[in-house]
Design a protein around this motif. Structure first.
Motif, mmCIF file in Angstrom:
data_model
loop_
_atom_site.group_PDB
_atom_site.id
_atom_site.type_symbol
_atom_site.label_atom_id
_atom_site.label_comp_id
_atom_site.label_asym_id
_atom_site.label_seq_id
_atom_site.Cartn_x
_atom_site.Cartn_y
_atom_site.Cartn_z
ATOM 1 N N ARG A 1 -2.420 -16.004 -28.296
ATOM 2 C CA ARG A 1 -2.798 -15.099 -29.394
ATOM 3 C C ARG A 1 -3.750 -15.795 -30.365
ATOM 4 N NH1 ARG A 1 2.776 -14.014 -28.616
ATOM 5 N NH2 ARG A 1 3.120 -11.884 -27.810
ATOM 6 N N ALA A 2 -3.498 -17.064 -30.640
ATOM 7 C CA ALA A 2 -4.396 -17.809 -31.532
ATOM 8 C C ALA A 2 -5.773 -17.967 -30.899
ATOM 9 C CB ALA A 2 -3.791 -19.173 -31.857
ATOM 10 N N ALA A 3 -5.803 -18.233 -29.577
ATOM 11 C CA ALA A 3 -7.089 -18.363 -28.891
ATOM 12 C C ALA A 3 -7.855 -17.044 -28.903
ATOM 13 C CB ALA A 3 -6.862 -18.837 -27.451
ATOM 14 N N LEU A 4 -7.129 -15.943 -28.731
ATOM 15 C CA LEU A 4 -7.785 -14.624 -28.794
ATOM 16 C C LEU A 4 -8.346 -14.361 -30.186
ATOM 17 C CD1 LEU A 4 -5.230 -12.544 -26.699
ATOM 18 C CD2 LEU A 4 -7.561 -13.161 -26.030
ATOM 19 N N SER A 5 -7.640 -14.786 -31.212
ATOM 20 C CA SER A 5 -8.152 -14.629 -32.581
ATOM 21 C C SER A 5 -9.444 -15.405 -32.767
ATOM 22 C CB SER A 5 -7.099 -15.101 -33.598
ATOM 23 O OG SER A 5 -5.967 -14.275 -33.581
ATOM 24 N N ARG A 6 -9.486 -16.628 -32.236
ATOM 25 C CA ARG A 6 -10.715 -17.418 -32.355
ATOM 26 C C ARG A 6 -11.833 -16.797 -31.518
ATOM 27 N NH1 ARG A 6 -6.686 -21.473 -32.417
ATOM 28 N NH2 ARG A 6 -6.734 -21.740 -30.137
ATOM 29 N N LEU A 7 -11.470 -16.247 -30.369
ATOM 30 C CA LEU A 7 -12.479 -15.616 -29.512
ATOM 31 C C LEU A 7 -13.148 -14.443 -30.213
ATOM 32 C CD1 LEU A 7 -13.939 -14.909 -26.860
ATOM 33 C CD2 LEU A 7 -11.840 -13.762 -26.111
ATOM 34 N N VAL A 8 -12.350 -13.529 -30.749
ATOM 35 C CA VAL A 8 -12.948 -12.326 -31.353
ATOM 36 C C VAL A 8 -13.702 -12.668 -32.635
ATOM 37 C CG1 VAL A 8 -11.258 -10.795 -30.282
ATOM 38 C CG2 VAL A 8 -10.816 -11.686 -32.584
ATOM 39 N N ALA A 9 -13.279 -13.723 -33.324
ATOM 40 C CA ALA A 9 -13.996 -14.132 -34.541
ATOM 41 C C ALA A 9 -15.390 -14.652 -34.215
ATOM 42 C CB ALA A 9 -13.196 -15.202 -35.281
ATOM 43 N N ALA A 10 -15.560 -15.163 -32.979
ATOM 44 C CA ALA A 10 -16.859 -15.726 -32.589
ATOM 45 C C ALA A 10 -17.775 -14.710 -31.927
ATOM 46 C CB ALA A 10 -16.640 -16.902 -31.639
ATOM 47 N N LEU A 11 -17.294 -13.493 -31.662
ATOM 48 C CA LEU A 11 -18.129 -12.498 -30.995
ATOM 49 C C LEU A 11 -19.259 -12.054 -31.916
ATOM 50 C CD1 LEU A 11 -15.444 -10.252 -29.234
ATOM 51 C CD2 LEU A 11 -16.997 -11.894 -28.167
ATOM 52 N N PRO A 12 -20.469 -11.838 -31.387
ATOM 53 C CA PRO A 12 -21.574 -11.365 -32.233
ATOM 54 C C PRO A 12 -21.282 -9.966 -32.759
ATOM 55 C CG PRO A 12 -22.186 -11.311 -29.907
ATOM 56 C CD PRO A 12 -20.867 -12.010 -29.978
ATOM 57 N N MET B 1 6.680 -14.673 -18.651
ATOM 58 C CA MET B 1 8.105 -14.435 -18.423
ATOM 59 C C MET B 1 8.956 -15.176 -19.449
ATOM 60 S SD MET B 1 7.949 -12.343 -15.998
ATOM 61 C CE MET B 1 9.706 -12.226 -15.627
ATOM 62 N N THR B 2 8.610 -16.422 -19.753
ATOM 63 C CA THR B 2 9.421 -17.198 -20.707
ATOM 64 C C THR B 2 8.858 -17.134 -22.123
ATOM 65 O OG1 THR B 2 8.165 -19.248 -20.385
ATOM 66 C CG2 THR B 2 9.946 -18.784 -18.831
ATOM 67 N N GLY B 3 7.611 -16.725 -22.258
ATOM 68 C CA GLY B 3 6.974 -16.690 -23.572
ATOM 69 C C GLY B 3 6.285 -17.975 -23.940
ATOM 70 N N ALA B 4 6.385 -18.984 -23.100
ATOM 71 C CA ALA B 4 5.756 -20.277 -23.406
ATOM 72 C C ALA B 4 4.240 -20.116 -23.482
ATOM 73 C CB ALA B 4 6.123 -21.300 -22.342
ATOM 74 N N GLY B 5 3.646 -20.636 -24.524
ATOM 75 C CA GLY B 5 2.199 -20.617 -24.681
ATOM 76 C C GLY B 5 1.630 -19.295 -25.174
ATOM 77 N N MET B 6 2.458 -18.262 -25.344
ATOM 78 C CA MET B 6 1.920 -16.959 -25.743
ATOM 79 C C MET B 6 1.369 -16.990 -27.167
ATOM 80 S SD MET B 6 1.971 -15.058 -23.127
ATOM 81 C CE MET B 6 1.534 -13.513 -23.912
ATOM 82 N N ASP B 7 2.013 -17.746 -28.049
ATOM 83 C CA ASP B 7 1.467 -17.862 -29.412
ATOM 84 C C ASP B 7 0.114 -18.583 -29.382
ATOM 85 O OD1 ASP B 7 3.564 -16.536 -30.539
ATOM 86 O OD2 ASP B 7 4.672 -18.365 -31.107
ATOM 87 N N ASP B 8 -0.010 -19.576 -28.491
ATOM 88 C CA ASP B 8 -1.298 -20.265 -28.345
ATOM 89 C C ASP B 8 -2.361 -19.295 -27.833
ATOM 90 O OD1 ASP B 8 -0.135 -22.626 -29.149
ATOM 91 O OD2 ASP B 8 0.248 -23.326 -27.098
#
Length: 588
Positions: A156-167, A147-154
C-alpha cells in the motif's frame, strides 16, 4: 483517482491481491469463478491511507486471453506487475512485460506474491533482471503474501508512492475514451465503460462514436458507482448514452470530442523491430488487423481494415498473428501521402527517418505546406508559434507562399495573354490552377504588382497614366462614392464632369473605376464591400433586400448581382432569391 492495471502470468495471484487491497471481487463472470482464472477484465477500487483513490483493472494472465489483457493495460497509465514466488518468471510474465514495454509504460510496482509458499529471493532476482532492459526498469519491488497479510502494508505504501509520481492528466484535452465494456441496462439504455485518461465528460455532452459516423448524447456519468454531473481524468468511468443502440458500440470503439479527432485507415510508424506482412494493431482497448508496407527495418506504413482515431505520438502495440512476437510502434504521420510514382517509397523513407514521433508544428507545416490550425490539432499537433493564419484558419508555409505568389503572377500573365478581352484571372480559376482548397487563400496571395478586384486577379491598376483632367474627374467620382459606395453617378453627373464613354473606358482599363453594367460605374472595391454586407443578410435574399442593404436603386443592384454571380460570389437559389457563396466551400 488513479488507475492501475495488473499484469503477470495466469494464477500468480493478481486477482487475490486486488481482493486483499480493495475488499472487492474483481472477477465478474460465473465461468471465471468455475475455472478459477480471470477471463475478462475485472474492476475494483480502494482509497489508500495517504488519500488517493486507486482503481484496479484486473486483466487475464492466460495466453488465450491476451487480447483481453491488452484491452485492460492499453489505456492504463501504470501497472502492478505480479510474479509468484513459488513459480517464478513464466511465459505470460514475459509476454505481458513485452506488451508493457512496447506501449512505453514507465510507471509501476513489481509484486512478488505468494511469499508464504516460497522464499521470494529467486523470483525477485529474475524479475529484476527481466525488467532491466525495459521501460519498467527501476520500478519499486515489494514481496507480499495476500493470504497471511505479510508485506501488504508495504505494498500500500509503494502504491501511494507510485500514484504520487504519476504525471498529471491533461484535463483540457479532447476526450478519447476507449470502450472496454458495452451493455444495456433496463430503463437506462446503453452504458459503456473505460479509463478516462484525459479531458472530462459531463452529462449533456455530445460525443462522436468511432469507428462510424454516429453521435450520442451523454445521459449520465458514473465513477466508482457514484452518479456525478461531470468526471475528469484520470478515472474509471461509466457513460450512459442516449438514443444509441448497444449494437452500434463495442469494445474497441472510442468516445470522442466531436471535430477534435480524425479517424484514419493509414498511418506511418516507427517500430521497435521488423514486422511481418500482417499484424494485429492494439491501442487502448481496440484491436484492428493491418497490412504492413515496410520502408526500413524500423519504418513502415500500416493500412488498417477499420479506421481508428489516432494522433502523432500515439504508442501502438503490433502483434504477429502467427507467433507470440510483439513489436512497439510510434505514430509518425496520421495523414501520410499516397505513394504512386516510382521512387515515392524511397523519398518517404528519408522523410520519415527525420521524424521524431513528437508533434512538431513547424515541420508539419513545412511538410504539408497548406493546412488549417484545426487540422493540425486533430493530428495531435499545436499551431506553430509565430505563424498566423493567412485566411480564416488556414496556415501557409512561408517558403510555399513565396512559390505560390510567383506562380499566381505567372498564371495572371498567361490568362491575360490568352483572354485579352477579359479583365483579370477569375479567383476560382486561380484557386484551381494553384490547387488550393479555399478561394480565400488566393486573396491572401495577392500582393503588388497584383491586385484583386471584383472576383478577379490582375496586374495592379495604374491610375497615373490617365490624363490629368480625366484623373481629376475620376477622383471626384471616387470621392462621391467614398460616402455612398453604391450610389452610381447617373449620366448627367458623368457628363457634367466631362467623362465621355471613351474617358470612362480608359478609367476602367486602368482600374480607377469598375463598370458594373451599361452606364453604371462604381469603385473596384465595391463588389467585395457588397458581398460583406450581403453576408450579413438572412440567407437567401431578394433584389429588394439588396437594394435596401446597399442603399441604392435597381439600376445598380441588378447588374451588380449579375457581376457577383459571374464571379461566383453569389449564387441563385431560384428565380427570386440568391445567397452568398461560402468561400471556404466555393463548389457548394
Amino acid at each position: 483517482m488513479h488507475v492501475i492495471a495488473t499484469a503477470g502470468h495466469v494464477d500468480h495471484g493478481k486477482s487475490t491481491l486486488v481482493r486483499a487491497l480493495t475488499g472487492m471481487e474483481p472477477d465478474r463472470w460465473a465461468e471465471e469463478h468455475r475455472r478459477g482464472m480471470t477471463i475478462d477484465l475485472g474492476f475494483a477500487w480502494t482509497t489508500l491511507e495517504s488519500g488517493p483513490t486507486v482503481a484496479f483493472v484486473d486483466v487475464p494472465g492466460h495466453e488465450r486471453f491476451i487480447g483481453n489483457m491488452l484491452a485492460g493495460i492499453g489505456p492504463a497509465p501504470a501497472v502492478m506487475f505480479v510474479v509468484a514466488a513459488d513459480e517464478g518468471w513464466k511465459q505470460q510474465s514475459a509476454e505481458h512485460l513485452a506488451a508493457l514495454d512496447a506501449l512505453g509504460v514507465r510507471h509501476g510496482v513489481m509484486v512478488i506474491s505468494r511469499c508464504d509458499l516460497a522464499a521470494p529471493a529467486s523470483a525477485l532476482a529474475t524479475a529484476r533482471h527481466e525488467l532491466a532492459t525495459t521501460s519498467l526498469n527501476g520500478i519499486e519491488q515489494v514481496c507480499v503474501s495476500a493470504m497471511t497479510g505479510a508485506g501488504m502494508d508495504d505494498l500500500r505504501a509503494a502504491l501511494s508512492r507510485l500514484v504520487a509520481a504519476l504525471p498529471p492528466p491533461d484535463r483540457e484535452r479532447a476526450v478519447r475514451l476507449w470502450v472496454d465494456r458495452a451493455f444495456t441496462i433496463r430503463g437506462a439504455g446503453t452504458v459503456v465503460t473505460g479509463t478516462l485518461t484525459a479531458g472530462a465528460i459531463s452529462a449533456g455532452d455530445t460525443l462522436a462514436i468511432a469507428p462510424g459516423e454516429h453521435r450520442a448524447r451523454v445521459r449520465g456519468v458514473e465513477s466508482l458507482k457514484a452518479h456525478l454531473p461531470s468526471v475528469q481524468a484520470v478515472a474509471r468511468i461509466a457513460v450512459n448514452l442516449r438514443h444509441l443502440p448497444v449494437s452500434q458500440i463495442r469494445r474497441g470503439s472510442a468516445l470522442l470530442t466531436p471535430e477534435a479527432w480524425d479517424t484514419t485507415s493509414r498511418v506511418d510508424v516507427r517500430t521497435s523491430g521488423e514486422l511481418p506482412h500482417q499484424v494485429l494493431l492494439h491501442i487502448g482497448s481496440a484491436a484492428v488487423a493491418a497490412q504492413v508496407r515496410p520502408f526500413a527495418a524500423d519504418l513502415a506504413r500500416l493500412t488498417l481494415v477499420s479506421p481508428l482515431p489516432l494522433q502523432i505520438g500515439d504508442r501502438l502495440l503490433l502483434r504477429d498473428p502467427g507467433s507470440r512476437r510483439i513489436v512497439g510502434a510510434t505514430v509518425l504521420d496520421v495523414r501520410p501521402p499516397e505513394l504512386v510514382r516510382r521512387g515515392d517509397g524511397a523519398l518517404r523513407r528519408a522523410e520519415l527517418a527525420a521524424m521524431t514521433g513528437q508533434p512538431d508544428p513547424v515541420s508539419e507545416l513545412r511538410r504539408r505546406r497548406v493546412v488549417t490550425v484545426a487540422d493540425l490539432r486533430r493530428m495531435g499537433c499545436p499551431a506553430p508559434a509565430g505563424v498566423a493564419p493567412v485566411a480564416g484558419d488556414w496556415l501557409l508555409d512561408p517558403a510555399y507562399r513565396d512559390e505560390l505568389q510567383a506562380r499566381l503572377a505567372a498564371e495572371v500573365d498567361s490568362y491575360a495573354a490568352s483572354h485579352p478581352l477579359e479583365r483579370g484571372l477569375p479567383v476560382e480559376a486561380a484557386r484551381q490552377r494553384l490547387d488550393l482548397p479555399d478561394r480565400r487563400l488566393v486573396d491572401a496571395l495577392v500582393a503588388p504588382p497584383l491586385a484583386a478586384l471584383a472576383g478577379r486577379v490582375l496586374r495592379a491598376p495604374n491610375r497615373d497614366i490617365l490624363p490629368p483632367e480625366v484623373a481629376s474627374a475620376v477622383e471626384t467620382i471616387r470621392a462621391d462614392l467614398a460616402t455612398t459606395p453604391f450610389a452610381a453617378p447617373d449620366a448627367d453627373r458623368l457628363a457634367s464632369l466631362g467623362l465621355t464613354p471613351a474617358k470612362l473606358g480608359a478609367a476602367v482599363r486602368t482600374g480607377a473605376l469598375l463598370q458594373v453594367g451599361d452606364g453604371v460605374y462604381l469603385t473596384p472595391e465595391a463588389p467585395d464591400l457588397a458581398v460583406q454586407r450581403l453576408a450579413e443578410l438572412p440567407q437567401p435574399f431578394t433584389v429588394r433586400d439588396v437594394r435596401m442593404a446597399l442603399g441604392t436603386s435597381r439600376r445598380v443592384v441588378v447588374p451588380l448581382l449579375q457581376l457577383l454571380d459571374r464571379a461566383n460570389l453569389t449564387r441563385r437559389v431560384d428565380d427570386v432569391h440568391r445567397r452568398v457563396v461560402d468561400q471556404s466551400r466555393p463548389d457548394t
